[in-house]
Design a protein around this motif. Structure first.
Motif, mmCIF file in Angstrom:
data_model
loop_
_atom_site.group_PDB
_atom_site.id
_atom_site.type_symbol
_atom_site.label_atom_id
_atom_site.label_comp_id
_atom_site.label_asym_id
_atom_site.label_seq_id
_atom_site.Cartn_x
_atom_site.Cartn_y
_atom_site.Cartn_z
ATOM 1 N N ALA A 221 0.350 -1.342 -0.153
ATOM 2 C CA ALA A 221 0.102 0.149 -0.132
ATOM 3 C C ALA A 221 1.256 1.616 -0.380
ATOM 4 C CB ALA A 221 -1.049 0.353 1.207
ATOM 5 N N PRO A 222 0.575 2.052 -1.122
ATOM 6 C CA PRO A 222 1.072 2.862 -1.323
ATOM 7 C C PRO A 222 1.546 4.269 -0.176
ATOM 8 C CG PRO A 222 0.770 2.688 -3.272
ATOM 9 C CD PRO A 222 0.031 1.826 -2.638
ATOM 10 N N VAL A 223 0.243 4.421 0.298
ATOM 11 C CA VAL A 223 0.421 5.128 1.872
ATOM 12 C C VAL A 223 1.590 5.014 2.385
ATOM 13 C CG1 VAL A 223 -1.435 4.553 2.391
ATOM 14 C CG2 VAL A 223 -1.973 6.779 2.455
ATOM 15 N N VAL A 224 1.398 3.905 3.121
ATOM 16 C CA VAL A 224 2.525 3.181 3.849
ATOM 17 C C VAL A 224 3.823 3.733 3.542
ATOM 18 C CG1 VAL A 224 3.203 2.072 5.927
ATOM 19 C CG2 VAL A 224 0.467 2.140 4.926
ATOM 20 N N SER A 225 4.799 4.973 3.258
ATOM 21 C CA SER A 225 5.594 5.246 2.982
ATOM 22 C C SER A 225 6.630 5.116 3.907
ATOM 23 C CB SER A 225 5.621 6.744 3.269
ATOM 24 O OG SER A 225 5.814 6.934 4.398
ATOM 25 N N PRO A 226 7.712 5.100 4.315
ATOM 26 C CA PRO A 226 8.961 4.294 5.158
ATOM 27 C C PRO A 226 8.506 5.277 6.118
ATOM 28 C CG PRO A 226 10.115 4.700 3.148
ATOM 29 C CD PRO A 226 8.397 4.824 2.738
ATOM 30 N N GLY B 287 2.419 -8.335 -10.205
ATOM 31 C CA GLY B 287 3.326 -7.727 -11.399
ATOM 32 C C GLY B 287 4.449 -6.866 -11.186
ATOM 33 N N GLU B 288 5.055 -5.785 -12.169
ATOM 34 C CA GLU B 288 6.358 -4.852 -11.453
ATOM 35 C C GLU B 288 5.371 -4.042 -10.884
ATOM 36 O OE1 GLU B 288 9.311 -6.042 -11.693
ATOM 37 O OE2 GLU B 288 8.365 -8.030 -12.606
ATOM 38 N N SER B 289 4.162 -3.560 -10.661
ATOM 39 C CA SER B 289 3.331 -2.567 -10.638
ATOM 40 C C SER B 289 1.638 -3.053 -10.188
ATOM 41 C CB SER B 289 3.609 -1.281 -11.582
ATOM 42 O OG SER B 289 2.621 -1.952 -12.650
ATOM 43 N N VAL B 290 1.192 -1.556 -9.397
ATOM 44 C CA VAL B 290 0.161 -2.867 -8.957
ATOM 45 C C VAL B 290 -0.771 -2.407 -10.197
ATOM 46 C CG1 VAL B 290 -1.921 -1.562 -7.715
ATOM 47 C CG2 VAL B 290 0.003 -1.294 -7.010
ATOM 48 N N ARG B 291 -0.507 -1.902 -11.220
ATOM 49 C CA ARG B 291 -1.356 -1.595 -11.789
ATOM 50 C C ARG B 291 -1.371 -3.063 -12.908
ATOM 51 N NH1 ARG B 291 -4.736 0.091 -14.880
ATOM 52 N NH2 ARG B 291 -5.217 -0.156 -17.379
ATOM 53 N N GLU B 292 0.086 -3.007 -12.700
ATOM 54 C CA GLU B 292 0.610 -4.646 -14.139
ATOM 55 C C GLU B 292 -0.473 -5.850 -12.818
ATOM 56 O OE1 GLU B 292 4.348 -5.305 -15.908
ATOM 57 O OE2 GLU B 292 3.872 -7.000 -15.333
ATOM 58 N N ILE C 75 -10.235 -2.320 -8.809
ATOM 59 C CA ILE C 75 -9.148 -2.794 -7.296
ATOM 60 C C ILE C 75 -8.229 -2.091 -7.246
ATOM 61 C CG2 ILE C 75 -9.285 -4.130 -5.404
ATOM 62 C CD1 ILE C 75 -11.735 -3.942 -5.729
ATOM 63 N N GLY C 76 -7.605 -1.324 -6.594
ATOM 64 C CA GLY C 76 -6.279 -0.938 -6.679
ATOM 65 C C GLY C 76 -5.770 0.464 -7.092
ATOM 66 N N TYR C 77 -7.201 1.062 -7.456
ATOM 67 C CA TYR C 77 -7.532 2.675 -8.126
ATOM 68 C C TYR C 77 -6.824 3.665 -7.714
ATOM 69 C CZ TYR C 77 -10.807 4.690 -5.241
ATOM 70 O OH TYR C 77 -11.811 4.699 -3.992
ATOM 71 N N ARG C 78 -6.860 3.973 -6.056
ATOM 72 C CA ARG C 78 -5.388 5.131 -5.281
ATOM 73 C C ARG C 78 -4.164 4.270 -5.956
ATOM 74 N NH1 ARG C 78 -9.385 7.273 -1.817
ATOM 75 N NH2 ARG C 78 -11.382 6.161 -1.370
ATOM 76 N N ALA C 79 -4.029 3.114 -5.898
ATOM 77 C CA ALA C 79 -2.526 2.661 -5.672
ATOM 78 C C ALA C 79 -1.971 3.258 -7.128
ATOM 79 C CB ALA C 79 -2.168 1.562 -5.460
ATOM 80 N N ILE C 80 -3.205 2.858 -7.906
ATOM 81 C CA ILE C 80 -2.279 2.936 -9.689
ATOM 82 C C ILE C 80 -2.456 4.697 -10.092
ATOM 83 C CG2 ILE C 80 -3.336 3.116 -11.257
ATOM 84 C CD1 ILE C 80 -3.708 -0.113 -10.906
ATOM 85 N N ALA C 81 -3.208 5.322 -8.676
ATOM 86 C CA ALA C 81 -2.927 7.413 -9.072
ATOM 87 C C ALA C 81 -1.694 7.327 -8.932
ATOM 88 C CB ALA C 81 -4.714 7.815 -8.987
ATOM 89 N N ARG C 82 -1.558 6.889 -7.341
ATOM 90 C CA ARG C 82 -0.093 7.190 -7.086
ATOM 91 C C ARG C 82 1.563 6.430 -7.666
ATOM 92 N NH1 ARG C 82 0.496 8.084 -1.624
ATOM 93 N NH2 ARG C 82 -1.814 8.042 -0.406
#
Ligand code: AMP
Length: 427
Positions: free
Chosen positions: A235-240, A389-394, A417-424
């Motif tokens: 989940a890209p929202v959880v940055s380091p 996949g290599e990305s959430v999109r893939e 499903i995954g649209y927020r992560a794909i937008a990021r």
């Protein structure tokens, strides 16, 4: 060794599949399992209900099971782990006392405030203690929750005071059965949600990869809440930075607080978080087990031996364990039965599973069973098509390629499903 998985959903199919892949495991039993676990190599279903605590313990003893992993919350809240431990059986999951973090929202909220762990402001009521004035003093939207277990569906976000009061009345009148005898009224939190799941060994917590599910039934996160219509990891929202804050501000004080209160936590601990725009994490809920459908993409990415990690937890040595992840993203799309999440249609034949099996990725079964050698629908969330996949999109494209192979009467699923992560990812 022999492993027992308790439960019958997509999460349990993923757990059984992952454990069967361990070179140390000769056989995985699933009680009661589904058609997916029945068809999995080195996996065998046993007809014992997931909430029949005594028969589960007898099964583990009779079949010389070396490790049991409990999938769903109901047997955990009912004390299945206490029963296993009393008989000297190795089991991965929290005690009934610790599982109240999920089993009772009022217990969880009180625990959070005792330990200064960030969460929404709240008040708990029963019918006799209820004060409408408290609700009228809140600014909408107002979040109303049934305190007990309601399969993820006992939450209403009311846009007006009138809707809030009517919802509370309906809960006290039995809309969610006994789960609504106590309610929690909560401040609405804005932000983006994330699922933060750790394995705990009473003193240490090992963070699993981050994930995110979609609770609403319809595209664009609209429609009623469900048990989950799809999920992805990471989940890209959880940055380091957010990750470090969650460990320090949420997970570590929770594990410490439970131990200090005499209910040390062993098992999967799932914090459902709302991440504010400035990165502040707040606890929306705790679950005392892996999420479903988060487990499917998570376990699809897990490269380490899950059995070894559970053993490390049972021996209190998770701080020395390492966990390896497939660096690719994983995404799962839930295919639900007609009528879900209300009245569900069952017994329909599922077509196209063989064709899907020839594509990359994996279809995990949830509400399915074998009927005369055929796979038919048996519950609300029927399948979870999971791609990497290599990305959430893939990963999303791979998952939907699996979806396109299968069909059953009344099948419903989300297309985003995954649209927020794909937008990021698109930046
Ligand atoms: P829960 O069963 O507590 O996880 O709630 C189910 C869903 O309702 C969550 O995943 C959120 O999407 C939403 N929700 C619950 N509590 C809040 C809150 N305080 N503010 C905003 N959304 C919430």
């Amino acid at each position: 060794m022999r492993v027992l998985i308790v439960g019958s959903g997509g999460r349990e199919h993923a757990l059984a599949w992952k454990c069967a892949a361990s070179p140390r495991v000769s056989e995985v039993l699933v009680a009661p399992g589904n058609a997916g676990t029945a068809l999995e190599p080195r996996v065998r279903n046993v007809e014992v209900a997931a909430d029949d605590v005594l028969r589960l313990a007898e099964l583990a003893r009779a079949q010389a099971v070396d490790l049991t992993i409990i999938g769903p919350e109901a047997p955990l809240v009912a004390g299945v782990v206490d029963e296993f431990r009393a008989r000297g059986l190795a089991v991965f999951g929290p005690s009934g006392a610790a599982a109240r973090l999920e089993g009772s929202k009022s217990f969880a909220k009180a625990f959070l405030s005792r330990h200064g762990i960030p969460t929404a402001r709240f008040a708990g009521f029963t019918r006799t203690s209820f004060e409408p004035a408290y609700v009228l003093a809140q600014r909408p939207p107002i979040v109303i929750k049934a305190s007990g277990l309601a399969a993820g569906k006992g939450v209403v976000i009311a846009d007006t005071h009138g809707e809030a009061l009517a919802t509370i009345e309906a809960m006290f009148a039995g809309r969610f059965g006994a789960a609504g005898a106590e309610i929690v009224v909560e401040e609405f939190l804005a932000g983006e949600e994330a699922s933060f799941i750790v394995m705990a060994d009473a003193r240490h917590a090992l963070a699993l990869a981050t994930s995110q599910d979609h609770k609403r039934l319809e595209d664009g996160d609209r429609g009623p809440n469900t048990g989950g219509m799809g999920a992805y990891s990471p989940a890209p929202v959880v940055s380091p930075q957010v990750h470090a804050r969650v460990m320090r501000e949420v997970i570590e004080p929770t594990i410490r607080g439970l131990a200090a209160e005499g209910m040390p936590y062993v098992g999967f601990l799932y914090a459902g978080l709302m991440i504010a725009a400035d990165g502040t994490p707040r606890v929306v809920e705790f679950n005392c087990r892996l999420g479903d459908p988060e487990a499917q993409p998570l376990l699809a990415r897990l490269r380490s031996d899950l059995v070894g990690l559970c053993e490390a937890a049972l021996s209190g040595s998770l701080h020395t364990a390492r966990v390896d992840w497939d660096p690719r993203a994983a995404l799962g799309v839930v295919l639900a039965a007609q009528g879900y999440p209300e009245r569900v249609r069952t017994g329909d034949g599922i077509e196209g599973l063989e064709r899907a099996a020839s594509l990359p990725g994996k279809i995990f079964h949830g509400g399915t069973r074998l009927h005369g050698g055929r796979v038919v629908t048996q519950g609300g969330r029927v399948l979870c098509a999971t791609g990497l996949g290599e990305s959430v999109r893939e990963a999303q494209q791979r998952a939907y390629a699996l979806v396109d192979c299968v069909s059953f009467e009344g099948m419903q699923y989300r297309r985003d499903i995954g649209y927020r992560a794909i937008a990021r990812e698109r930046g």
